[in-house]
Each structure stands twice: as structure tokens, then as C-alpha cells.
Design an enzyme around this catalytic site. Structure first.
Site, PDB file in Angstrom:
ATOM      1  N   GLY A 276      36.025  85.632  18.243  1.00 11.26           N
ATOM      2  CA  GLY A 276      35.872  86.408  16.807  1.00 11.26           C
ATOM      3  C   GLY A 276      36.749  85.399  15.947  1.00 11.26           C
ATOM      4  O   GLY A 276      37.300  84.380  16.399  1.00 11.26           O
ATOM      5  N   GLY A 277      36.833  85.981  14.789  1.00 13.36           N
ATOM      6  CA  GLY A 277      37.697  85.391  13.545  1.00 13.36           C
ATOM      7  C   GLY A 277      39.209  85.345  14.069  1.00 13.36           C
ATOM      8  O   GLY A 277      39.670  84.198  13.798  1.00 13.36           O
TER       9      GLY A 277
ATOM     10  N   ASP B  44      37.813  94.910   8.189  1.00 14.62           N
ATOM     11  CA  ASP B  44      36.723  93.725   8.855  1.00 14.62           C
ATOM     12  C   ASP B  44      35.607  94.788   9.784  1.00 14.62           C
ATOM     13  O   ASP B  44      35.355  94.430  10.873  1.00 14.62           O
ATOM     14  CB  ASP B  44      37.580  92.967   9.734  1.00 14.62           C
ATOM     15  CG  ASP B  44      36.481  91.734  10.181  1.00 14.62           C
ATOM     16  OD1 ASP B  44      36.794  91.069  11.229  1.00 14.62           O
ATOM     17  OD2 ASP B  44      35.415  91.749   9.733  1.00 14.62           O
TER      18      ASP B  44
ATOM     19  N   VAL C  68      38.517  86.618  23.271  1.00 13.20           N
ATOM     20  CA  VAL C  68      38.545  87.830  24.063  1.00 13.20           C
ATOM     21  C   VAL C  68      38.313  87.601  25.535  1.00 13.20           C
ATOM     22  O   VAL C  68      37.333  86.920  25.713  1.00 13.20           O
ATOM     23  CB  VAL C  68      37.758  88.836  23.478  1.00 13.20           C
ATOM     24  CG1 VAL C  68      38.250  90.296  24.261  1.00 13.20           C
ATOM     25  CG2 VAL C  68      38.021  89.206  22.003  1.00 13.20           C
TER      26      VAL C  68
ATOM     27  N   ILE D  81      34.909  86.587  27.121  1.00 13.25           N
ATOM     28  CA  ILE D  81      33.765  87.438  26.707  1.00 13.25           C
ATOM     29  C   ILE D  81      33.388  87.399  25.226  1.00 13.25           C
ATOM     30  O   ILE D  81      32.515  87.988  25.066  1.00 13.25           O
ATOM     31  CB  ILE D  81      33.892  88.813  27.436  1.00 13.25           C
ATOM     32  CG1 ILE D  81      35.091  89.546  26.796  1.00 13.25           C
ATOM     33  CG2 ILE D  81      33.740  88.758  28.781  1.00 13.25           C
ATOM     34  CD1 ILE D  81      35.356  91.016  27.153  1.00 13.25           C
TER      35      ILE D  81
END
Ligand SMILES: *[C@@H]1O[C@H](CO)[C@@H](O)[C@H](O)[C@H]1NC(C)=O
Ligand SMILES: *[C@@H]1O[C@H](CO)[C@@H](O)[C@H](O)[C@H]1NC(C)=O
Ligand SMILES: *[C@@H]1O[C@H](CO)[C@@H](O)[C@H](O)[C@H]1NC(C)=O
Ligand SMILES: *[C@@H]1O[C@H](CO)[C@@H](O)[C@H](O)[C@H]1NC(C)=O
Ligand SMILES: *[C@@H]1O[C@H](CO)[C@@H](O)[C@H](O)[C@H]1NC(C)=O
Ligand SMILES: *[C@@H]1O[C@H](CO)[C@@H](O)[C@H](O)[C@H]1NC(C)=O
Ligand SMILES: *[C@@H]1O[C@H](CO)[C@@H](O)[C@H](O)[C@H]1NC(C)=O
Length: 913
Positions: free
Chosen positions: A648-649, A767, A653, A645
Site C-alpha cells: 500500500g501507500g 484514507d 503487508v 499479501i
């Protein structure tokens, strides 16, 4: 003045040059030049940043410059200025250098909603033709100059929302054409001059929220056309003069928050036009005016907080337009009339703190639009009619402090918006209906001091929204406290005292992280109190008169060793496990009930783990220890892309539906390089701190599996995805309305405040970006990836500044690698702007950020034009929302200050909001 001189000098050269040439030069020409000069002179007296707001105000076109095309200026056919209208544009300055005598033909001067300050100059009286004068919503102070009486043609005069003091000048009586006089929200004192009665053309008279004293002058009755009379929030006293009777055209009449006494005129509303009548919080007495009984025009009626007397069932009629009525805190008697249900638009019915008796009529259930029903502190008896279940819009229900008996109708559980229930201090009995747990918006539940028996419904563990209060005290409840209540993670106050509860307090209650006050006294409880701040710092009275409670509390004995050390023993067992797993499993956090068991683990350890499953520690939350790596792997078909879904960095996920039925988000980290075991051990406490965090605005990290081949973090799953996605999608961005956006910002602030100031040691996110703010079904913000940056960096001895998302990274990280909480504050500021603007502020950040201290730069902040930056996809915010947005914007600008020293702390930021 210094900065004006060179410009004026140029200007005079220009005049000398032109004057002789223009032979037709007349008095009018002189006047035009005088106006031009006066306007420029005023412009240059404004703050520099405000001058920039008037770019069209310059000497053009040559050779005959004219102000007629300038922003906010209108001229008549003779090119003479007749209207100056500069509303809401953020001008900062004074009127000290405004040469009023230069505008003999001016009709309108409207400077509403700027940041003008200083006094209103007496020379303002030299505008002989002026019809409309509006200086509202500025910062003017000092007195209203008596010269105002010179503006004899004035029809509308508004000075409201300033800081004006002193008394209302008597010369105002000269303004015989005046139709609107608005002086509300100032600091005016003295009495209301009786001379105002000479202003017979007045339609609106607003003097509210000042410090006016004395009587209401009878002469106001002479203003026969008056429609709006607003006097609330002063210190007016005495009785209402009977001459008020003559005001038959009144539609809005506000008297609240004064100390007026005596009775109201019986003929009130005999004109049949009265919409709003508010007289709350005075010393009125006597009966309700007869005129109000058939006043069908009423939309809002407030008589609360007086000493009115009478039979409430007879004094009021049926009001087809009524929206809001408050009769609380008076001496009314009689019964609740079924007639209220015939007020077809009524949303709020408040009759608390009177002497009302009888039963609640079942017909009230037909009051379909009712949002608020407050009948508390009366003598009501009988049962709560099951027809309350028909009040589908009900939000607030307060029937406390009456003599109601019988059961709570279970139909109450069907009201979708009900968020506040107070039934305390009655004679209700039976068991507490478990259907109450179906109220998904419930914030407050008070059932104190009744005769409820039976158990505390285990379903109450499902009331995830419950936040303000759960009070079941002073009843006859028995049985054990259901451990499911540990799910009420938002709950702040829990009172179960004075019942017959027995057994131990569920140890899972240490998960009630929002809890501030707890009272379990006068029960039959035993065993250790939960190890959390709320319990350890509770008052001694909170535990008194129980069977045998023990634990870390001054009023309690230490627990016997075997009990006290149970948890420690299990923890050391866990440590042994960690060590024996160490080749495969790098970290293992057991106490939240998540075991990351890998396939290659040895049989012997598996046995141990299974043994642990039966221990208390695994019964917390919905996890019972069964959750294993295999389960996740199976649920995602070995991390198949179709379950992904987001990327990211730090990793991808996945959405995983576990065999227990629970849906979680699983983040699979990119490979992590571990150095020495020592480093991992050192970081263990940090990791455990992260898994223990329970805050309503932080995505829960349920557990993790940290392994050289594959590292997973298991999080709470949130339906609406991240803020960045919502804002970038036209449809979703509209759904995220102003109130929701404001709430999102507050949520983030609370979470960061918690991490920076309530966690020891403080935890820095590093972040913060709109990608890491997730929204749940209620649009509540949850910060995700807390500590991911940190987890990812475990093992590397220095922290690199590369963690963080471009566009949100504090500028100081360009030259230092020292990450401080102020870096999060900077990113937070960016996210606020993004939320307000609907997109990342981009380069604007550099224009807005400054290195000045907030004191030096505050004026620049003020000159920022909100209307220019806010998200245009949403409707214009309401006044209240606009105010919050302004506060948020100011805060955001402080947060993105290039100098970390001048950024607020998250504590300050959260308080500011
Ligand atoms: C305002 O502007 C003038 C001329 O542009 C400049 O000389 C002056 O320094 C400025 N003042 C401030 C406080 O910036
Ligand atoms: C104000 O304007 C009037 C008329 O234009 C002029 O006579 C007077 O000198 C001006 N006053 C100042 C202080 O500039
Ligand atoms: C209001 O008036 C009273 C009495 O004149 C005075 O004592 C009080 O200080 C005033 N309050 C304000 C806020 O001006
Ligand atoms: C009251 O209002 C009506 C309608 O606006 C108007 O015709 C009438 O003149 C007003 N009455 C007085 C006394 O001004
Ligand atoms: C009256 O005063 C109370 C308490 O200060 C305040 O909450 C309320 O809003 C005021 N009502 C009005 C109509 O000004
Ligand atoms: C209310 O009733 C009185 C007397 O019956 C009547 O004079 C008056 O006009 C009525 N007012 C309204 C608003 O209907
Ligand atoms: C005991 O409670 C206090 C707070 O009242 C807390 O600071 C302390 O850490 C607790 N001790 C233990 C051993 O948990």
C-alpha cells in the site's frame, strides 16, 4: 408554463405552414396533430431533468413529425396513439398539462413507478376507449375524481402506492368490465362502497393499507370469480358477512390488521383453492373453520393475535404445501401434534402464547426444512427432545416461558445456522452444554430463569458472533466469571445476575466495547469493576448484592489504593521502560499485552518485562507478552516476499503465523522520519488511542513497534482481503451479493460514526478507499489502516493532503490542508457508489457532485437512474434491497457534495442507513 411558450410558438408556425398543403387532411390528421401537440405540451411541463429522459420526443421527422416512434408511445395502423407506457423512468411532474381529450383512441395509459405528483385531473375521464390505467407508485394526492366512472371500457385500474385521500367514488360502479381494481397503500377513508358488488367481473380487489372504516359489504359475495381480496391494514370492523362464503375461487384472502370480530365462515376453503389466508391481529373468536382442516392448497396461514379457541391437535390437518403458519396469541389448547412434521415444506411454525400442554414430540425433528420454531409462552412440559439436533435449517428457536425440564440436549450445538435461542423461564437444569459455543452464527442466547448449575462454560468466550444478548441470570451458576468472555467484543447486553458467581470481574472486560447493558447483581463478586463506559455508567442495581465490588461508580466505594493504582503503577513502569528504551523503541503500548522487544534491548529491561508478563495486564486476548519482534521476523523469514499479501501507500503487508498459532497481518511501514522526542511523546496518546479501539467494523490494531530502522503495525488478519479486489474479480463480485454489499456499507458507516463521534478526540481516517475496507469470512466490512496516515505523519508538523488515495480525496483538499471528518465522509460516498456500481465511479463523480444544499438539489438526486448504474454482474435486487440501495445512493450523493458544509456527518449517515 413559461418554458412551454416558445416551443409552442414554433409549433404553431409549423402547423400553419403544413395545414393548407396537406389537402387530404382529415379529422384523423387533426387528431394526429392534436396528439403530437398534447404530448409535447406535457413533456415541456415536466421538470427539466425529466424532459432529458425523453430525448426521442421531438418534432421529427420533418415535414411530417409523428410521435409513433417516440419512447413509450405505440400507434395503431392509422398512426393514432393507442398506448402510452412510461414505467419506472423517473419522470417528475404533474398531469395538470396532460390534455386527455386529445387521445380519443387511447387503450393504455401506464405511468407506473415515476415521481409524478399533484392531483389526478377530472379530465382523465375523457378517455373513452381506455382499457388499462396504471398510475401506481407515484406521489399523486387528493381525491380519486368521480369522473373516473367515465372510463367504461376499463379492465384494469391501479392507483396503488400514492397519497390519494378521500373516499372511493361511487361512480366506480360504472366500470362494469373491470377485472383488476388496485387502490392499496393510499390514505383512502370512508367505507367500502357496497356498489363494488356490481363489478361482477372483478378477479382482484386490493384495498389494503388505507384508512377504510365500517363493515365489509355483503355484496362482495356477488363477485363470484374473485381470486384476490386484500383488505389488510385498514380499520374495518363488524363481522365478516356470511356471503363471503360464495367466493369459492379465492386464492389470496387478506384481512390482517383490522378490528373484525365474530367467527370465520366454517366453509372457508371449500373451493379447495385457497393459498394464503391471513387474518392476524383482529378480534376473531370461535373455532377454526372446518374447511381449513383439509385445505391442502394452503401455503400461508396466519390466525395469530385473535381469540380463536379450540384443540390445536384436532383442528388442523396435514398441509403438503404449507410454508408458514402462525397461530400465536390465541386460546388454543391441546398438544403439539407430530402431524406438523408431515408438512414437508413448512419453514415457520409459530404457536406461542396459547395454552398448549404436553411434551414436544420427538417427531418434530423430522420437520426437516423448519427455519423458525416458536412454542414460547405455553404450558409445555417434559424434556427438549434431542431430535431438535436434526433441524439442520433452524435459525430461530424459542421455547421460553414453558415448564420444560431436564438438560439442554447437546445436539443443539450442531445446528449450523442457529442464531437465536430463547429457553428462558423454564425448569431446565444440569450444566449449560459447552456445545452451544459451537454455534458460529449465534446472536442471541437467553437461558434466564432456569435451574442451571455448574460453571459458565469457558468455551462461551469463542462465541464471537454473539451480539444481541447473553443472559444466564436467575440460575444457580457458580465459580468465577471466565475471563475468556472478554472476547465477546460484539456483545451488547450481558446479564449474569442472580447466580452464585464469585471472584473478581475480569479486568479484561474493559475490552467489551459494544456492551450497553450489564447486570452482575446478586452474586458474590468482589474487587474493582472494569474501567469502561458500560461498567462506569451502569445503573446502581447492576452491582447490588455482591460481596465487595469497588471502583469508579456512584453506588460503589473507591477501591483501596493499592488496587486502584495497580494499573497506574504499571503504566508508569511502562513509561520508565519507554524512556530507557527510547533510543531503540519509540513507542510501546503495554496495556493491550503487546510488547515490542528489540534484539538490542538491555538485559536489565528484559528482566523487568518478564516480570510484567506475570501481571494481569498481559493475560488479555491471546497475547501474553511473548509476542516480540523476533517472533514476527521469524514467522515471515525476515519479511520474505512470499509472505507479502499487499503493498500500500504506506508500506507492505505480510501474513505472519506467530509461534502462538495466531495469524496476524503485519504492516511494515516505509521508513519514517522522526524529529524530536517531544513530538513522539505528544503522539503517544494518539497511538495508544488507536490500539485501544475495539469495534466490530474496524480491523484491530494489536500493537506496533515504532523504531527508526523498522516500524511495524500488527493487525487482525482477515480472510477475504479488500473490497477493491473483490469488486474487480468477476467471480468474487458475484459472491458479494446485494445484501452483503448493503451490509458492507452499513459496517463502514458504523465504524466511521464510531471514530468521528464516539472517540475523544475524534479520529479521522484520511484514507478511506475500497483498498482499505477488508472483509472477513462473513463478508462483514472492517476498516483497516485507521490512523496509519496519522502515524506515518508523526513528526511532521504540518499535515499534507497527499495522504489519501486519488479518486477518493475530497475536492477541498486541493486548496486547503485542513483535514476534517467531512473528508472521510466524501471518501465514504465514493466507496458507496463503488460498491453499488461494482467499480469506481470515475468521472461520474463530477457529474453527480453538486455544490447545492441538499434541499436545492434533491430533485436531481431523484432523477438519477438506479438501474443504469447498479452492478450488472449481480441479479436485479429484490424490492427491499432496491429500496436500501436507493437510500444508499441518495446518501452517497449527499456525501460527495463538493461543499463539505452540505455533506452529512457520519452520525447522520449511519442513522440514515
Ligand atoms: C429549463 O430549461 C429551459 C430551457 O432549456 C431553461 O430556460 C430554464 O432555465 C430551465 N429551468 C431550470 C430550472 O433549470
Ligand atoms: C386539448 O386537445 C383538444 C383536442 O385536441 C383541443 O381541442 C383543446 O384545445 C386542447 N386543450 C388545450 C388546453 O390545449
Ligand atoms: C383514519 O380515520 C380515522 C377515523 O375516520 C381518523 O380519525 C384518522 O385521523 C384517519 N387517519 C389517517 C391517517 O388519515
Ligand atoms: C372459478 O375459476 C374457474 C377456473 O379459473 C372458472 O372456470 C370458474 O368460472 C370460476 N368461477 C366463477 C364463479 O367465476
Ligand atoms: C400489522 O401491523 C403490525 C404493527 O403495526 C405490523 O408489524 C405488521 O407488519 C402488519 N401486518 C400486515 C399484514 O400488514
Ligand atoms: C374437505 O372435506 C369436506 C368434507 O369431507 C369436503 O366436502 C371438501 O371438498 C374437502 N375439501 C378439500 C379441499 O379437500
Ligand atoms: C469515572 O466514570 C465516569 C463516567 O461515569 C468517567 O467520565 C470518568 O472519566 C471516570 N473516572 C476515572 C478516574 O476513570
Amino acid at each position: 408554463m413559461m418554458q412551454i411558450k416558445p416551443v409552442l410558438h414554433l409549433f404553431f408556425i409549423f402547423l400553419i405552414f403544413h395545414w393548407p398543403i396537406d389537402v387530404t387532411s382529415s379529422i384523423q390528421q387533426q387528431q394526429r396533430e392534436g396528439e403530437l401537440e398534447a404530448l409535447l405540451q406535457w413533456k415541456f411541463s415536466l421538470k427539466n431533468s425529466s424532459q432529458a429522459l425523453l430525448p426521442s420526443w421531438k418534432l421529427l421527422p420533418l415535414p411530417n413529425p409523428s410521435p409513433c416512434n417516440w419512447e413509450g408511445i405505440t400507434c395503431n395502423n392509422a398512426q393514432i396513439v393507442n398506448h402510452i407506457i412510461l414505467k419506472n423512468i423517473g419522470l417528475i411532474g404533474t398531469l395538470e398539462h396532460f390534455n386527455f381529450s386529445s387521445f380519443p383512441n387511447l387503450l393504455t395509459l401506464d405511468l407506473y413507478g415515476n415521481r409524478l405528483f399533484g392531483t389526478i385531473p377530472p379530465s382523465i375521464g375523457k378517455l373513452p376507449e381506455l382499457i388499462k390505467l396504471n398510475l401506481s407508485s407515484n406521489g399523486f394526492e387528493g381525491g380519486i375524481p368521480k369522473e373516473i366512472g367515465g372510463l367504461v371500457k376499463l379492465i384494469s385500474l391501479s392507483f396503488s402506492q400514492n397519497l390519494l385521500s378521500g373516499s372511493i367514488p361511487l361512480t366506480i360502479q360504472n366500470l362494469r368490465s373491470l377485472s383488476v381494481l388496485s387502490l392499496g397503500s393510499n390514505l383512502l377513508s370512508g367505507s367500502i362502497p357496497s356498489e363494488l358488488g356490481k363489478l361482477t367481473f372483478l378477479v382482484e380487489l386490493r384495498l389494503h393499507l388505507n384508512n377504510l372504516t365500517g363493515l365489509i359489504p355483503p355484496t362482495l359475495g356477488d363477485i363470484s370469480g374473485l381470486k384476490v381480496l386484500s383488505l389488510y391494514g385498514n380499520q374495518l370492523s363488524g363481522v365478516l358477512p356470511k356471503e363471503i362464503d360464495k367466493l369459492t375461487n379465492l386464492t389470496h384472502f387478506f384481512l390482517s390488521n383490522n378490528t373484525i370480530s365474530g367467527s370465520l365462515p366454517q366453509t372457508l376453503c371449500h373451493g379447495g383453492l385457497l393459498h394464503c389466508f391471513c387474518a392476524s391481529n383482529n378480534n376473531f373468536s370461535g373455532s377454526v373453520p372446518k374447511g381449513l382442516k383439509n385445505c391442502t392448497s394452503l401455503t400461508r396461514l396466519r390466525l395469530d393475535r385473535n381469540k380463536f379457541h379450540g384443540n390445536i391437535s384436532e383442528d388442523f390437518g396435514i398441509y403438503p404445501n404449507l410454508d408458514y403458519i402462525d397461530l400465536s396469541y390465541n386460546d388454543f389448547y391441546g398438544e403439539v401434534s407430530p402431524k406438523w412434521a408431515k408438512c414437508r415444506l413448512l419453514k415457520s411454525l409459530k404457536i406461542s402464547d396459547n395454552q398448549i400442554s404436553g411434551e414436544i414430540p420427538a417427531e418434530l425433528g423430522e420437520s426437516s426444512p423448519l427455519h423458525v420454531l416458536d412454542l414460547s409462552s405455553n404450558n409445555l412440559s417434559g424434556q427438549i427432545p434431542k431430535e431438535v439436533g436434526n433441524l439442520k435449517y433452524l435459525i430461530y428457536l424459542n421455547l421460553s416461558s414453558n415448564k420444560l425440564s431436564g438438560y439442554i440436549p447437546q445436539e443443539i450445538g450442531t445446528l449450523p445456522d442457529l442464531s437465536y435461542i430463547d429457553l428462558a423461564d423454564n425448569k431446565l437444569n444440569g450444566s449449560i452444554p459447552k456445545q452451544i459455543a459451537d454455534l458460529s452464527k449465534l446472536l442471541y442466547l437467553n437461558l434466564r430463569s432456569n435451574s442451571f448449575g455448574g460453571n459458565v462454560p469457558i468455551e462461551f468466550g469463542n462465541m464471537a458472533s454473539l451480539q444481541l444478548l447473553l443472559d444466564l441470570s436467575h440460575n444457580t451458576l457458580s465459580g468465577a466469571i471466565p475471563p475468556q468472555l472478554a472476547n465477546l467484543v460484539k456483545l451488547e447486553v450481558l446479564n449474569l445476575s442472580h447466580n452464585h458467581l464469585f471472584g473478581s470481574i475480569p479486568s479484561a472486560f474493559d475490552q467489551l466495547k459494544s456492551l450497553r447493558l450489564v447486570d452482575l447483581s446478586y452474586n458474590d463478586l468482589e474487587g474493582p469493576i472494569p474501567e469502561s463506559k458500560a461498567f462506569e455508567e451502569a445503573s446502581a442495581e447492576s452491582f447490588e448484592n455482591n460481596k465487595a465490588l469497588c471502583g469508579n461508580h456512584t453506588s460503589l466505594k473507591n477501591c483501596p489504593v493499592h488496587v486502584k493504582d495497580k494499573k497506574a503503577a504499571i503504566s508508569s513502569l511502562a513509561l520508565i521502560l519507554i524512556l530507557s528504551f527510547s533510543v531503540l523503541v519509540v513507542g510501546l503500548w503495554i496495556s493491550i499485552g503487546f510488547v515490542c522487544a528489540l534484539k538490542r534491548s538491555e538485559r536489565r529491561e528484559k528482566v523487568k518485562v518478564r516480570d510484567l508478563h506475570n501481571g494481569d495486564l498481559f493475560s488479555i486476548w491471546s497475547y501474553d507478552g511473548k509476542l516480540v519482534y523476533g517472533d514476527i521476523s521469524e514467522a515471515t523469514e525476515s519479511f520474505d516476499d512470499k509472505y507479502c499479501i499487499g503493498v500500500g501507500g504506506h508500506g507492505s503487508v505480510y501474513k505472519a503465523k506467530l509461534s502462538t498459532g495466531q495469524v496476524v497481518a503485519v504492516k511494515k511501514l516505509h521508513s519514517v522520519h522522526h524529529s524530536k522526542l517531544e513530538n513522539q511523546r505528544a503522539s503517544e496518546s494518539e497511538i495508544s488511542a488507536l490500539t485501544k479501539i475495539r469495534h466490530r467494523n474496524i480491523v484491530k490494531l494489536y500493537g506496533f513497534c515504532f523504531h527508526s530502522r523498522q516500524s511495524l503495525l500488527v493487525y487482525e488478519y482477515l480472510e477475504r482481503g479488500n473490497l477493491a479486489n473483490m469488486l474487480s474479480n468477476e467471480e468474487l463480485a458475484k459472491e458479494l451479493n446485494w445484501m452483503r454489499r448493503i451490509n458492507v456499507v452499513k459496517g463502514i458507516a458504523n465504524a466511521l460514526n464510531y471514530m468521528h463521534h464516539d472517540c475523544v478526540p475524534p479520529i479521522i481516517h484520511r484514507d478511506i478507499s475500497s483498498n482499505n475496507i477488508l472483509l472477513d469470512s462473513n463478508y462483514e466490512a472492517h476498516i483497516s489502516d485507521f490512523g496509519t496516515a496519522r502515524l506515518v505523519d508523526i513528526g511532521s508538523t504540518t499535515w499534507t493532503a497527499t495522504a489519501g488515495t486519488y479518486g477518493y480525496i475530497a475536492p477541498e483538499l486541493a486548496y486547503t490542508t485542513k483535514v476534517t471528518p467531512k473528508c472521510d465522509v466524501y471518501s465514504f460516498g465514493v466507496v458507496i457508489l463503488e460498491t453499488i456500481m461494482g467499480h469506481h465511479p470515475g468521472e461520474l463523480i463530477y457529474a453527480l457532485s453538486t455544490t447545492l444544499s441538499p434541499l436545492e438539489s434533491s430533485n436531481d438526486v431523484e432523477s438519477l437512474q438506479l438501474k443504469d448504474i447498479i452492478d450488472k454482474r449481480l441479479p436485479i435486487p429484490t424490492a427491499q434491497a432496491a429500496e436500501e440501495i436507493l437510500t444508499m445512493t441518495k446518501l452517497a450523493l449527499a456525501c460527495i457534495n463538493a461543499n463539505p458544509q452540505f455533506r452529512p456527518t457520519m452520525k447522520n449517515a449511519a442513522q440514515e442507513l
